[in-house]
Design a protein around this motif. Structure first.
Motif, PDB file in Angstrom:
ATOM      1  N   LEU A 309       1.052  -1.391  -0.160  1.00  0.00           N
ATOM      2  CA  LEU A 309       0.149   0.243   0.102  1.00  0.00           C
ATOM      3  C   LEU A 309       0.616   0.669  -0.173  1.00  0.00           C
ATOM      4  O   LEU A 309       0.718   2.437  -0.664  1.00  0.00           O
ATOM      5  CB  LEU A 309      -1.047  -0.228   1.099  1.00  0.00           C
ATOM      6  N   THR A 310       2.279   1.508   0.537  1.00  0.00           N
ATOM      7  CA  THR A 310       2.611   2.334   0.844  1.00  0.00           C
ATOM      8  C   THR A 310       3.643   2.287  -0.196  1.00  0.00           C
ATOM      9  O   THR A 310       4.338   3.494  -0.564  1.00  0.00           O
ATOM     10  CB  THR A 310       3.418   2.440   2.083  1.00  0.00           C
ATOM     11  N   GLU A 311       4.569   1.295   0.068  1.00  0.00           N
ATOM     12  CA  GLU A 311       5.763   0.875  -1.194  1.00  0.00           C
ATOM     13  C   GLU A 311       6.701   1.681  -1.563  1.00  0.00           C
ATOM     14  O   GLU A 311       7.462   2.146  -2.044  1.00  0.00           O
ATOM     15  CB  GLU A 311       4.716   1.961  -2.736  1.00  0.00           C
ATOM     16  N   THR A 312       6.514   1.662   0.169  1.00  0.00           N
ATOM     17  CA  THR A 312       7.987   1.790   1.110  1.00  0.00           C
ATOM     18  C   THR A 312       8.353   0.419   1.269  1.00  0.00           C
ATOM     19  O   THR A 312       8.022  -0.100   1.627  1.00  0.00           O
ATOM     20  CB  THR A 312       7.568   2.820   2.021  1.00  0.00           C
ATOM     21  N   LYS A 313       9.915   0.528   1.248  1.00  0.00           N
ATOM     22  CA  LYS A 313      10.708  -0.629   2.344  1.00  0.00           C
ATOM     23  C   LYS A 313      10.641  -0.787   3.436  1.00  0.00           C
ATOM     24  O   LYS A 313      11.348   0.969   3.918  1.00  0.00           O
ATOM     25  CB  LYS A 313      11.530  -0.803   1.489  1.00  0.00           C
ATOM     26  N   ILE A 314      10.455  -1.537   4.471  1.00  0.00           N
ATOM     27  CA  ILE A 314      10.177  -1.273   5.609  1.00  0.00           C
ATOM     28  C   ILE A 314      11.040  -2.969   6.265  1.00  0.00           C
ATOM     29  O   ILE A 314      10.586  -3.924   5.727  1.00  0.00           O
ATOM     30  CB  ILE A 314       8.959  -1.353   6.554  1.00  0.00           C
ATOM     31  N   PRO A 315      11.560  -2.478   7.475  1.00  0.00           N
ATOM     32  CA  PRO A 315      11.754  -4.220   7.797  1.00  0.00           C
ATOM     33  C   PRO A 315      10.392  -5.275   8.428  1.00  0.00           C
ATOM     34  O   PRO A 315       9.291  -4.030   8.428  1.00  0.00           O
ATOM     35  CB  PRO A 315      12.239  -3.609   9.077  1.00  0.00           C
ATOM     36  N   ILE A 316      10.400  -6.459   8.384  1.00  0.00           N
ATOM     37  CA  ILE A 316       9.292  -6.651   8.871  1.00  0.00           C
ATOM     38  C   ILE A 316       8.638  -6.574  10.141  1.00  0.00           C
ATOM     39  O   ILE A 316       7.627  -7.098  10.754  1.00  0.00           O
ATOM     40  CB  ILE A 316       9.647  -8.192   8.162  1.00  0.00           C
ATOM     41  N   GLY A 317       9.573  -6.404  10.921  1.00  0.00           N
ATOM     42  CA  GLY A 317       9.390  -6.038  12.595  1.00  0.00           C
ATOM     43  C   GLY A 317       8.564  -5.010  12.921  1.00  0.00           C
ATOM     44  O   GLY A 317       7.537  -5.235  13.043  1.00  0.00           O
ATOM     45  N   LEU A 318       8.345  -3.737  11.341  1.00  0.00           N
ATOM     46  CA  LEU A 318       7.026  -2.667  11.694  1.00  0.00           C
ATOM     47  C   LEU A 318       6.409  -3.117  11.368  1.00  0.00           C
ATOM     48  O   LEU A 318       5.077  -2.077  10.845  1.00  0.00           O
ATOM     49  CB  LEU A 318       8.284  -1.933  11.001  1.00  0.00           C
ATOM     50  N   LEU A 319       6.058  -4.235  10.507  1.00  0.00           N
ATOM     51  CA  LEU A 319       4.942  -4.090   9.771  1.00  0.00           C
ATOM     52  C   LEU A 319       3.427  -4.174  10.948  1.00  0.00           C
ATOM     53  O   LEU A 319       2.781  -3.886  10.830  1.00  0.00           O
ATOM     54  CB  LEU A 319       4.882  -5.897   8.621  1.00  0.00           C
ATOM     55  N   PRO A 320       3.488  -4.977  12.061  1.00  0.00           N
ATOM     56  CA  PRO A 320       2.121  -4.711  12.754  1.00  0.00           C
ATOM     57  C   PRO A 320       2.547  -3.741  12.606  1.00  0.00           C
ATOM     58  O   PRO A 320       0.679  -2.810  13.221  1.00  0.00           O
ATOM     59  CB  PRO A 320       2.794  -5.415  13.876  1.00  0.00           C
ATOM     60  N   PHE A 321       3.026  -2.413  13.051  1.00  0.00           N
ATOM     61  CA  PHE A 321       2.588  -0.459  14.021  1.00  0.00           C
ATOM     62  C   PHE A 321       2.147  -0.203  12.470  1.00  0.00           C
ATOM     63  O   PHE A 321       1.180   0.554  12.572  1.00  0.00           O
ATOM     64  CB  PHE A 321       4.367  -0.181  13.781  1.00  0.00           C
ATOM     65  N   ILE A 322       2.789  -0.667  11.259  1.00  0.00           N
ATOM     66  CA  ILE A 322       2.088   0.000   9.581  1.00  0.00           C
ATOM     67  C   ILE A 322       0.623  -0.134   9.757  1.00  0.00           C
ATOM     68  O   ILE A 322      -0.653   0.547   9.404  1.00  0.00           O
ATOM     69  CB  ILE A 322       2.551  -0.425   8.450  1.00  0.00           C
ATOM     70  N   GLN A 323      -0.155  -1.952  10.141  1.00  0.00           N
ATOM     71  CA  GLN A 323      -0.924  -2.034  10.204  1.00  0.00           C
ATOM     72  C   GLN A 323      -1.991  -1.545  11.062  1.00  0.00           C
ATOM     73  O   GLN A 323      -2.924  -1.349  10.892  1.00  0.00           O
ATOM     74  CB  GLN A 323      -1.279  -3.611  10.253  1.00  0.00           C
ATOM     75  N   ALA A 324      -1.107  -0.824  12.054  1.00  0.00           N
ATOM     76  CA  ALA A 324      -2.211  -1.075  13.195  1.00  0.00           C
ATOM     77  C   ALA A 324      -3.172   0.602  13.116  1.00  0.00           C
ATOM     78  O   ALA A 324      -3.782   0.573  12.796  1.00  0.00           O
ATOM     79  CB  ALA A 324      -1.408  -0.826  14.668  1.00  0.00           C
ATOM     80  N   ARG A 325      -1.731   1.266  12.331  1.00  0.00           N
ATOM     81  CA  ARG A 325      -2.369   2.562  12.132  1.00  0.00           C
ATOM     82  C   ARG A 325      -3.393   3.046  11.019  1.00  0.00           C
ATOM     83  O   ARG A 325      -4.128   3.265  11.279  1.00  0.00           O
ATOM     84  CB  ARG A 325      -0.966   3.483  11.603  1.00  0.00           C
ATOM     85  N   PHE A 326      -3.266   1.573   9.816  1.00  0.00           N
ATOM     86  CA  PHE A 326      -4.076   1.826   8.672  1.00  0.00           C
ATOM     87  C   PHE A 326      -5.723   1.054   9.684  1.00  0.00           C
ATOM     88  O   PHE A 326      -6.341   1.964   9.493  1.00  0.00           O
ATOM     89  CB  PHE A 326      -4.062   0.388   7.872  1.00  0.00           C
ATOM     90  N   LEU A 327      -5.724   0.367  11.018  1.00  0.00           N
ATOM     91  CA  LEU A 327      -6.737  -0.365  11.846  1.00  0.00           C
ATOM     92  C   LEU A 327      -7.222   1.172  12.465  1.00  0.00           C
ATOM     93  O   LEU A 327      -8.449   1.217  12.513  1.00  0.00           O
ATOM     94  CB  LEU A 327      -6.347  -0.908  12.447  1.00  0.00           C
ATOM     95  N   ALA A 328      -6.259   1.947  12.902  1.00  0.00           N
ATOM     96  CA  ALA A 328      -6.904   3.121  12.933  1.00  0.00           C
ATOM     97  C   ALA A 328      -7.811   4.625  12.767  1.00  0.00           C
ATOM     98  O   ALA A 328      -8.542   4.884  12.602  1.00  0.00           O
ATOM     99  CB  ALA A 328      -5.726   3.738  13.945  1.00  0.00           C
ATOM    100  N   ARG A 329      -6.671   4.426  11.514  1.00  0.00           N
ATOM    101  CA  ARG A 329      -7.922   5.067  10.475  1.00  0.00           C
ATOM    102  C   ARG A 329      -8.917   4.161  10.018  1.00  0.00           C
ATOM    103  O   ARG A 329      -9.444   5.876   9.913  1.00  0.00           O
ATOM    104  CB  ARG A 329      -6.669   5.266   8.951  1.00  0.00           C
ATOM    105  N   THR A 330      -9.049   3.662   9.556  1.00  0.00           N
ATOM    106  CA  THR A 330     -10.412   3.430   8.916  1.00  0.00           C
ATOM    107  C   THR A 330     -11.397   3.462  10.640  1.00  0.00           C
ATOM    108  O   THR A 330     -11.881   3.671  10.363  1.00  0.00           O
ATOM    109  CB  THR A 330     -10.398   1.632   9.177  1.00  0.00           C
ATOM    110  N   ILE A 331     -11.263   3.084  11.426  1.00  0.00           N
ATOM    111  CA  ILE A 331     -11.793   3.320  12.800  1.00  0.00           C
ATOM    112  C   ILE A 331     -12.300   4.944  13.261  1.00  0.00           C
ATOM    113  O   ILE A 331     -13.378   5.165  13.073  1.00  0.00           O
ATOM    114  CB  ILE A 331     -11.185   3.395  14.163  1.00  0.00           C
ATOM    115  N   ARG A 332     -11.392   6.017  12.413  1.00  0.00           N
ATOM    116  CA  ARG A 332     -11.768   7.253  12.697  1.00  0.00           C
ATOM    117  C   ARG A 332     -12.369   7.295  11.099  1.00  0.00           C
ATOM    118  O   ARG A 332     -13.364   8.543  11.359  1.00  0.00           O
ATOM    119  CB  ARG A 332     -11.010   7.336  12.318  1.00  0.00           C
TER     120      ARG A 332
END
Length: 344
Positions: A309-332
């Motif tokens: 989605l972001t088309e950015t290169k990130i460590p796998i360990g940060l994926l849950p943090f990215i997805q949690a932000r998407f979840l927060a944006r959906t809730i808002r």
């Protein structure tokens, strides 16, 4: 002792962890083994019988850093944290949306779809990599069954129906997992159905340990975003259960934990001697096994992927943090719908 993504994992039995000036010091049998500046850490995760000084616990709470206690098999026991902060408006929106049956069902359907897509990816990779034509056919059939479950999940009209579809798909998926284990390894790593408390075979013990670490990362991601970890959509609310962290965890189980478990087994990085059998049939990773798995987990989390989605290169360990932000944006209401991470 290992540090990854600013989290310190402590596994040495009877280690003593304490505060020394502005550092975390770890002693084993009164000998210093490690010393880390406190400002380098976001939290500590302790496995088994680890002693922690009260001064360090107070300092972690004051600084907003987490202390997580696991038993020696990796099962979550407790979490120490300071006063809850975060965006109260987001938490209010979260509680409102969780009470909206239609919204909750849509989020839950998406969570299950993300889990099934990534589970199917693991099975399809197994079908491509095996040289046995009969097993290729069986794995392909399992992948087709998961595709059918995906279609059924998208059409589910109730939470009970959705959970039933997810449970049936999981049983088929775990049956297929045995065929992805290399033939030479199957005698020691046969998955005899999913067993949890306690795990009754080595494969279950391995993935249970990996799930515990994944769960800790997902809970940290949820809390860092400001959402209420206790209030889930797919997972029912129960006292003491981080239901939303379990929701977030679903999309990562297959690609983060199961795939790593298969890699460790098939490459011979973990073997039967890394497990102990207990009375009653319980099977647990021993100290050597835990160290090998945590090291592999660390290395896996540092691997770089491109987020679709972001088309950015990130460590796998940060994926849950990215997805949690998407979840927060959906809730808002800032995103039309939640989109789980999907592995290629």
């Amino acid at each position: 002792m290992h540090t990854v993504q600013n989290t310190l994992y402590i596994m040495t039995p009877n280690a003593y962890v304490h505060l020394e000036n502005a550092t975390v010091r770890i002693d084993v049998e009164r000998e210093k083994k490690l010393q880390v500046p406190l400002h380098h850490l976001n939290g500590l995760v302790c496995f088994g019988n680890i002693m922690i000084s009260p001064a360090l616990m107070h300092r972690l709470a004051d600084d907003g850093k987490s202390l997580v206690l696991m038993d020696s098999s990796g099962r979550f026991k407790a979490r120490l944290e300071g006063p809850v902060s975060g965006n109260i408006l987001l938490r209010q929106a979260h509680h409102r949306q969780a009470s909206d049956a239609a919204f909750a069902l849509e989020i839950a359907r998406t969570i299950v779809s993300g889990k099934l897509k990534n589970s199917r990816s693991v099975v399809q990779r197994g079908a491509r990599e095996t040289s046995d034509t009969i097993e290729t056919t069986q794995l392909t059939r399992s992948a087709d069954n998961l595709a059918a479950s995906l279609r059924a999940a998208a059409a589910a009209t109730s939470m009970d129906e959705l959970r039933g579809i997810e449970g049936e798909a999981a049983r088929g998926y775990f049956s297929a997992i045995n065929l992805i284990v290399k033939t030479a390894m199957r005698a020691n790593f046969q998955l005899n159905g999913r067993t949890r408390r306690p795990p009754l075979d080595r494969f279950n013990a391995l993935i249970s340990f990996l799930y515990a670490m994944l769960m800790n990362d997902c809970r940290s991601a949820i809390e860092a975003t400001g959402l209420d970890a206790q209030l889930g959509f797919l997972h029912a609310v129960r006292p003491g259960r981080a239901a939303l962290a379990l929701d977030l965890m679903e999309e990562f189980r297959a690609i983060a934990a199961d795939r790593l478990a298969l890699t460790l087994i098939n490459r011979g990085q973990i073997n039967a001697s890394d497990f102990d059998e207990r009375e009653g049939g319980a099977v647990m990773l021993n100290d050597r096994g835990r160290r090998a798995v945590v090291t592999a987990w660390q290395e896996r989390k540092q691997e770089i992927v491109t987020h679709p989605l972001t088309e950015t290169k990130i460590p796998i360990g940060l994926l849950p943090f990215i997805q949690a932000r998407f979840l927060a944006r959906t809730i808002r209401g800032e995103m039309d719908g939640y989109l789980p991470y999907q592995s290629k």
